[in-house]
Design an enzyme around this catalytic site. Sequence first.
Site, PDB file in Angstrom:
ATOM      1  N   GLU A   1       6.949   9.417   8.048  1.00 48.26           N
ATOM      2  CA  GLU A   1       7.292   8.342   8.256  1.00 48.26           C
ATOM      3  C   GLU A   1       7.881   7.830   7.543  1.00 48.26           C
ATOM      4  OE1 GLU A   1       6.208   6.333  11.776  1.00 48.26           O
ATOM      5  OE2 GLU A   1       5.747   8.464  11.908  1.00 48.26           O
TER       6      GLU A   1
ATOM      7  N   ASP B   1      14.325   4.636  18.571  1.00 43.06           N
ATOM      8  CA  ASP B   1      14.300   5.794  19.883  1.00 43.06           C
ATOM      9  C   ASP B   1      13.487   4.629  21.079  1.00 43.06           C
ATOM     10  OD1 ASP B   1      12.040   3.341  18.528  1.00 43.06           O
ATOM     11  OD2 ASP B   1      10.680   5.271  17.822  1.00 43.06           O
TER      12      ASP B   1
ATOM     13  N   THR C   1       9.784  -0.772  14.586  1.00 40.24           N
ATOM     14  CA  THR C   1       8.859  -0.560  13.842  1.00 40.24           C
ATOM     15  C   THR C   1       7.611  -0.478  12.805  1.00 40.24           C
ATOM     16  OG1 THR C   1       9.745   1.698  15.361  1.00 40.24           O
ATOM     17  CG2 THR C   1       8.270   2.108  13.366  1.00 40.24           C
TER      18      THR C   1
END
Length: 254
Positions: free
Chosen positions: A38, A56, A61
């Site tokens: 990640e 995305d 995020t």
Amino acid sequence: MLTATLLILSLAVTGTGPADLDDPHKKDIAMQLVSSAENSSLDWKAQYGYIEDIDDDRGYTAGIIGFCSGTGDMLELVELYTERKPGNVLAKYLPALRKVNGSASHKGLDPNYTKDWKTAAKDTAFQQAQNDERDRVYFNPAVNQAKQDGLRALGQFVYYDAMVMHGPGSDKLSFGGIRKSALAKAKPPAQGGNEVTYLNAFLDARKAAMKAEEAHEDTTRVDTMQRVFLKNGNLDLNPPLTWKVYGDSYTIKS
């Protein structure tokens, strides 16, 4: 002598088999593995302040597990933080987080949300909230399901990593759908199946789900991490561990 005898008896009763993923040391290994994929770093505790839009369609995020403004888990995190610490630097964004939930929008969050997130990340109360939500939404459900399926630590990690990326839902691109696809191809150990065969089926289904989404189409966290451990027969996920993600090499020695 009596003490030693009692210790031997205790070990015989309790057992000293391989540790599950919820063992503190194994759990830390799992966090490092996810962080390598990640955040391109083994230092998962440095990721509390991470935040960006990775295009995305999930909005921002952020944090140690990739909480997203568009999928609800970021909203639940900030709600928990605010419940524990009213008036925190992120509390004022709760109305906006509720509005953007389910979308890629940043409306009401820009221009200062990312800066305020980084400020909040220095607060141990926010760090603990991230840990607790990670466990509640992702880690505990994944490990518990894997145990029910008769999987050891590697399989537990395989489930956890899938749940982190795809979410705990039941549609075909979520964890539940991936597991359903795997079960259609192979039986897990709890149903009398072979563990390696089942995990290969699960990873095949996971790759198919990843390739269905442009933002996740790089499957190296499966190909050059999880498959490597599986091919090595390391079903207990015991270090030393060496793997690659996105071409970068990593090692956990102990």
